[in-house]
Design an enzyme around this catalytic site. Structure first.
Site, PDB file in Angstrom:
ATOM      1  N   ASP A 169      28.098  47.259  34.512  1.00  0.00           N
ATOM      2  CA  ASP A 169      26.740  46.976  34.001  1.00  0.00           C
ATOM      3  C   ASP A 169      25.954  48.246  33.692  1.00  0.00           C
ATOM      4  OD1 ASP A 169      27.139  44.151  34.512  1.00  0.00           O
ATOM      5  OD2 ASP A 169      26.784  44.603  36.624  1.00  0.00           O
ATOM      6  N   HIS A 227      29.084  42.262  27.977  1.00  0.00           N
ATOM      7  CA  HIS A 227      28.274  43.320  27.398  1.00  0.00           C
ATOM      8  C   HIS A 227      27.305  42.750  26.379  1.00  0.00           C
ATOM      9  CE1 HIS A 227      32.440  43.634  25.722  1.00  0.00           C
ATOM     10  NE2 HIS A 227      31.810  43.466  24.577  1.00  0.00           N
TER      11      HIS A 227
END
Length: 429
Positions: A13, A41
């Site tokens: 992340d 993503h």
């Protein structure tokens, strides 16, 4: 020739998708080499936000070849759904290639993932329940089904029958769950395979040919170094190798063909799921960072755990991945915090530790040693260079680069592609 690997330096992340998307503009091939649809993503450009889990960020450029490498585990159903998601948004997938050697995730992997996680109780590791771990288990046990098998219905049926014998014994005897029948999988997943078929090829040949022809190739890692099965906070890790070394195994490209490794990091630290997190914040500053940074998982929707920047973690990532370039994201999220902290070392039983420990028992007893720096109040979301940043923000970036021992090459001051800035090119010879 210029081939570049993008890896996360923390627990995933970090904004790899955005940086890969940004670097894709100057690449001709973009490839993933490990993981599956447990990766999430988010890419934003022209005020439109796209969320992907399997397909590389380069798919938004029609002139780029996008590769799903042999080191991945691919859920055929999730793949077909993601392709449909892109087509609905008028994004072409003609430039997509799938390795015929990649393994596939099937319904029994998903079921096993859920049952195993529930069975662990308080010792759960926080899996995304996407079947990733069980698929890699089958791969290591040499009973996995590969994309090439999915293309051949007879071969697929034969392997499916054999695997379900073992899996159903597990479901019924160990977990007291219902068995899965061959008919529940065979036709549906063979049909998914036929939809995948136009994209399937030997991607090792595609990638090596591109590099040999002098094309710029970008390798996109999923998760992060601290989730690597060998180098991460084991067992709170993923089932594959996100580190740069995973590229050679997961793409079929030799180590001599990799030029640079970009380590992507946030200007702070986040983590989804369980496991040790030395710099975690449980106060109002942590809540502020979470809300301003919209720190909720792309795949799970779970609130991410938030903490100060940990240079011990990123130094470890630099060493095990051979990182040559630092990309620092989400600097703007720290705007308005009066005093910022950077973890420079750990204190364990009165002793200073500068390297990341292997033992989670030791890590759980480590206290972060912080260095404090003054924050900034100015809006930096329009900054286009280091000179545009307020002095304190610039000093923060410089200190992070010093502590991690990685030269700063990219920094971003917002989620949009236009808010990403280059300090030095990662495509240098």
């Amino acid at each position: 020739m210029s081939s570049v690997v993008v890896v996360g330096t923390q627990w995933g992340d970090e904004g790899k998708g955005k940086i890969t998307d940004f670097l894709s503009q100057n690449a001709e091939v973009v490839a993933r080499y490990q993981g599956g649809n447990n990766a999430g993503h988010t890419i934003k450009f022209d005020d439109v936000t796209y969320k992907l889990h399997l397909i590389p960020s380069g798919i938004f450029f029609e002139d780029k070849i996008c590769v799903l490498g042999n080191g991945m585990v691919i859920d055929p159903k999730a793949f077909v759904e993601e392709v449909a998601y892109l087509h609905e948004r008028n994004v072409s997938t003609d430039n997509l290639r799938i390795s015929n050697r990649a393994h596939v995730i099937l319904p029994y992997h998903l079921k096993l993932d859920i049952l195993q996680e529930e069975d662990k109780g308080a010792n759960k590791i926080g899996t995304t329940k996407k079947g990733i771990g069980p698929a890699y288990m089958d791969k290591a046990a040499r009973v996995g089904i590969r994309v090439a098998d999915l293309m051949d219905k007879d071969a697929f049926r034969e392997k499916l029958v054999q695997n379900l014998k073992e899996k159903n014994r597990l479901f019924e005897k160990v977990y007291e769950a219902d068995p899965i029948q061959v008919e529940e999988i065979l036709d549906e997943y063979y049909a998914y395979g036929q939809k995948m078929a136009p994209y399937v090829t030997d991607t090792s040949v595609v990638l090596n040919d591109a590099i040999d022809e002098g094309k710029r190739v970008l390798f996109e890692g999923a998760q992060g170094v601290m989730l690597d099965i060998d180098q991460g906070t084991y067992p709170f890790v993923t089932s594959s190798n996100p580190i740069a070394g995973g590229v050679t195994i997961g793409s079929g490209v030799g180590p001599t063909k990799i030029n640079h490794v970009v380590g992507v990091s946030k200007a702070y630290t986040t983590r989804v799921g369980d496991g040790p997190f030395p710099t975690e914040l449980h106060d109002e500053i942590g809540n502020q960072i979470r809300e301003v940074g919209r720190e909720y998982g792309t795949t799970t929707g779970r609130a991410r755990r938030v903490g100060w920047f940990d240079s011990v973690v990123v130094r470890h990532a630099r060493r095990v991945s051979g990182i040559t370039d630092l990309s620092l994201n989400s600097i703007d999220v720290l705007t308005g915090i009066e005093t910022l902290k950077i973890c420079v070392a750990y204190r364990y039983k009165g002793e200073i530790m500068k390297e990341f420990p292997a033992s989670l028992k030791v890590l759980a007893e480590c206290e972060p040693v912080y260095e404090e720096m003054p924050g900034w109040q100015e809006d930096i979301t329009g900054a286009k260079s280091l000179d545009d940043l307020p002095e304190n923000a610039r000093h923060y970036l410089e200190r992070v680069s010093q502590l991690t021992e990685i030269p700063l090459s990219i920094f971003s001051v917002g989620p949009d592609r236009s808010q990403t800035n280059v300090v030095r090119s990662v495509y240098r010879p």
